[in-house]
Design a protein around this motif. Structure first.
Motif, PDB file in Angstrom:
ATOM      1  N   PHE A 133      40.044  37.541  46.714  1.00  0.00           N
ATOM      2  CA  PHE A 133      38.988  38.549  46.737  1.00  0.00           C
ATOM      3  C   PHE A 133      39.394  39.763  45.908  1.00  0.00           C
ATOM      4  N   ARG A 134      40.669  40.149  45.971  1.00  0.00           N
ATOM      5  CA  ARG A 134      41.152  41.258  45.128  1.00  0.00           C
ATOM      6  C   ARG A 134      40.977  40.905  43.655  1.00  0.00           C
ATOM      7  N   TRP A 135      41.259  39.672  43.303  1.00  0.00           N
ATOM      8  CA  TRP A 135      41.087  39.191  41.930  1.00  0.00           C
ATOM      9  C   TRP A 135      39.608  39.258  41.539  1.00  0.00           C
ATOM     10  N   PHE A 136      38.741  38.800  42.461  1.00  0.00           N
ATOM     11  CA  PHE A 136      37.297  38.821  42.203  1.00  0.00           C
ATOM     12  C   PHE A 136      36.800  40.248  41.990  1.00  0.00           C
ATOM     13  N   ILE A 137      37.275  41.172  42.810  1.00  0.00           N
ATOM     14  CA  ILE A 137      36.896  42.583  42.658  1.00  0.00           C
ATOM     15  C   ILE A 137      37.300  43.084  41.282  1.00  0.00           C
ATOM     16  N   ALA A 138      38.545  42.817  40.898  1.00  0.00           N
ATOM     17  CA  ALA A 138      39.074  43.332  39.632  1.00  0.00           C
ATOM     18  C   ALA A 138      38.343  42.781  38.418  1.00  0.00           C
ATOM     19  N   LEU A 139      37.809  41.569  38.525  1.00  0.00           N
ATOM     20  CA  LEU A 139      37.188  40.918  37.369  1.00  0.00           C
ATOM     21  C   LEU A 139      35.668  40.876  37.415  1.00  0.00           C
ATOM     22  N   SER A 140      35.077  41.560  38.373  1.00  0.00           N
ATOM     23  CA  SER A 140      33.612  41.546  38.484  1.00  0.00           C
ATOM     24  C   SER A 140      33.081  42.982  38.473  1.00  0.00           C
ATOM     25  N   ALA A 141      31.775  43.090  38.545  1.00  0.00           N
ATOM     26  CA  ALA A 141      31.134  44.405  38.584  1.00  0.00           C
ATOM     27  C   ALA A 141      31.507  45.184  39.846  1.00  0.00           C
ATOM     28  N   LEU A 142      32.073  44.504  40.838  1.00  0.00           N
ATOM     29  CA  LEU A 142      32.489  45.198  42.063  1.00  0.00           C
ATOM     30  C   LEU A 142      33.572  46.228  41.787  1.00  0.00           C
ATOM     31  N   ARG A 143      34.274  46.097  40.680  1.00  0.00           N
ATOM     32  CA  ARG A 143      35.318  47.076  40.354  1.00  0.00           C
ATOM     33  C   ARG A 143      34.728  48.467  40.135  1.00  0.00           C
ATOM     34  N   HIS A 144      33.410  48.543  39.896  1.00  0.00           N
ATOM     35  CA  HIS A 144      32.730  49.829  39.757  1.00  0.00           C
ATOM     36  C   HIS A 144      32.170  50.318  41.091  1.00  0.00           C
ATOM     37  N   VAL A 145      31.903  49.394  42.000  1.00  0.00           N
ATOM     38  CA  VAL A 145      31.264  49.729  43.273  1.00  0.00           C
ATOM     39  C   VAL A 145      32.275  50.241  44.295  1.00  0.00           C
ATOM     40  N   LEU A 146      33.410  49.581  44.413  1.00  0.00           N
ATOM     41  CA  LEU A 146      34.366  49.954  45.447  1.00  0.00           C
ATOM     42  C   LEU A 146      34.877  51.386  45.315  1.00  0.00           C
ATOM     43  N   PRO A 147      35.158  51.897  44.122  1.00  0.00           N
ATOM     44  CA  PRO A 147      35.543  53.309  44.035  1.00  0.00           C
ATOM     45  C   PRO A 147      34.440  54.259  44.523  1.00  0.00           C
ATOM     46  N   ALA A 148      33.171  53.917  44.241  1.00  0.00           N
ATOM     47  CA  ALA A 148      32.061  54.752  44.708  1.00  0.00           C
ATOM     48  C   ALA A 148      31.980  54.729  46.237  1.00  0.00           C
ATOM     49  N   LEU A 149      32.201  53.558  46.831  1.00  0.00           N
ATOM     50  CA  LEU A 149      32.203  53.470  48.290  1.00  0.00           C
ATOM     51  C   LEU A 149      33.382  54.250  48.866  1.00  0.00           C
ATOM     52  N   GLY A 150      34.504  54.233  48.186  1.00  0.00           N
ATOM     53  CA  GLY A 150      35.655  55.024  48.625  1.00  0.00           C
ATOM     54  C   GLY A 150      35.352  56.513  48.612  1.00  0.00           C
ATOM     55  N   LEU A 205      23.201  52.628  52.397  1.00  0.00           N
ATOM     56  CA  LEU A 205      23.110  53.022  50.989  1.00  0.00           C
ATOM     57  C   LEU A 205      24.242  52.405  50.186  1.00  0.00           C
ATOM     58  N   GLY A 206      23.937  52.060  48.958  1.00  0.00           N
ATOM     59  CA  GLY A 206      24.937  51.485  48.070  1.00  0.00           C
ATOM     60  C   GLY A 206      24.473  51.567  46.636  1.00  0.00           C
ATOM     61  N   LEU A 207      25.186  50.892  45.774  1.00  0.00           N
ATOM     62  CA  LEU A 207      24.828  50.869  44.359  1.00  0.00           C
ATOM     63  C   LEU A 207      24.125  49.567  44.035  1.00  0.00           C
ATOM     64  N   ARG A 208      23.053  49.655  43.278  1.00  0.00           N
ATOM     65  CA  ARG A 208      22.309  48.473  42.865  1.00  0.00           C
ATOM     66  C   ARG A 208      22.915  47.932  41.577  1.00  0.00           C
ATOM     67  N   LEU A 209      23.267  46.656  41.623  1.00  0.00           N
ATOM     68  CA  LEU A 209      23.818  45.977  40.457  1.00  0.00           C
ATOM     69  C   LEU A 209      22.831  44.934  39.955  1.00  0.00           C
ATOM     70  N   PRO A 210      22.697  44.784  38.635  1.00  0.00           N
ATOM     71  CA  PRO A 210      21.829  43.733  38.109  1.00  0.00           C
ATOM     72  C   PRO A 210      22.477  42.355  38.245  1.00  0.00           C
ATOM     73  N   GLY A 211      23.741  42.310  38.560  1.00  0.00           N
ATOM     74  CA  GLY A 211      24.495  41.067  38.730  1.00  0.00           C
ATOM     75  C   GLY A 211      25.952  41.419  38.927  1.00  0.00           C
ATOM     76  N   ILE A 212      26.771  40.419  39.230  1.00  0.00           N
ATOM     77  CA  ILE A 212      28.183  40.708  39.473  1.00  0.00           C
ATOM     78  C   ILE A 212      29.075  40.350  38.292  1.00  0.00           C
ATOM     79  N   ALA A 213      28.478  39.949  37.182  1.00  0.00           N
ATOM     80  CA  ALA A 213      29.268  39.634  35.995  1.00  0.00           C
ATOM     81  C   ALA A 213      30.074  40.865  35.577  1.00  0.00           C
ATOM     82  N   PRO A 214      31.239  40.671  34.966  1.00  0.00           N
ATOM     83  CA  PRO A 214      32.110  41.802  34.611  1.00  0.00           C
ATOM     84  C   PRO A 214      31.442  42.865  33.751  1.00  0.00           C
ATOM     85  N   TRP A 215      30.488  42.490  32.939  1.00  0.00           N
ATOM     86  CA  TRP A 215      29.848  43.449  32.033  1.00  0.00           C
ATOM     87  C   TRP A 215      28.724  44.233  32.695  1.00  0.00           C
ATOM     88  N   HIS A 216      28.337  43.881  33.904  1.00  0.00           N
ATOM     89  CA  HIS A 216      27.275  44.614  34.583  1.00  0.00           C
ATOM     90  C   HIS A 216      27.782  45.924  35.146  1.00  0.00           C
TER      91      HIS A 216
END
Length: 101
Positions: free
Chosen positions: A64-81, A7-18
């Protein structure tokens, strides 16, 4: 004998605004999963999380930390945590696999 969860979160893309289509999905699904496991006497669970979640953030490369901070992943990782924390607090025999990418 065990539950395997992807299970995870569905993203429409990894752009920062998603944003995740349903940002509360894991927050609702994991308690339901824990309840169902208890009701059926299942004690073991393995979930797919992500490198960079929780205490693994220091182990991932700086790029990768930079990529997380600047992409939609910044919303996903806290949810996984939060998912990992809920499973660990449940008293179940839980394993979170954190693939690095």
């Amino acid at each position: 004998d065990a539950v395997l969860s992807g299970l995870g979160l569905r993203l429409p893309g990894i752009a920062p605004w998603h944003r995740a289509e349903d940002p509360t999905f894991l927050d609702r699904a994991i308690p339901a999963l824990i309840e169902a496991m208890r009701a059926n006497g299942v004690r073991r669970v393995a979930v797919v999380s992500s490198g960079g979640v929780g205490d693994s953030i220091d182990a991932v490369p700086a790029a990768f930390r930079w990529f997380i901070a600047l992409s939609a992943l910044r919303h996903v990782l806290p949810a996984l945590g939060r998912m990992e924390q809920a499973l660990l607090a449940s008293g179940l025999d839980a394993c979170a696999c954190r693939p690095p990418g």
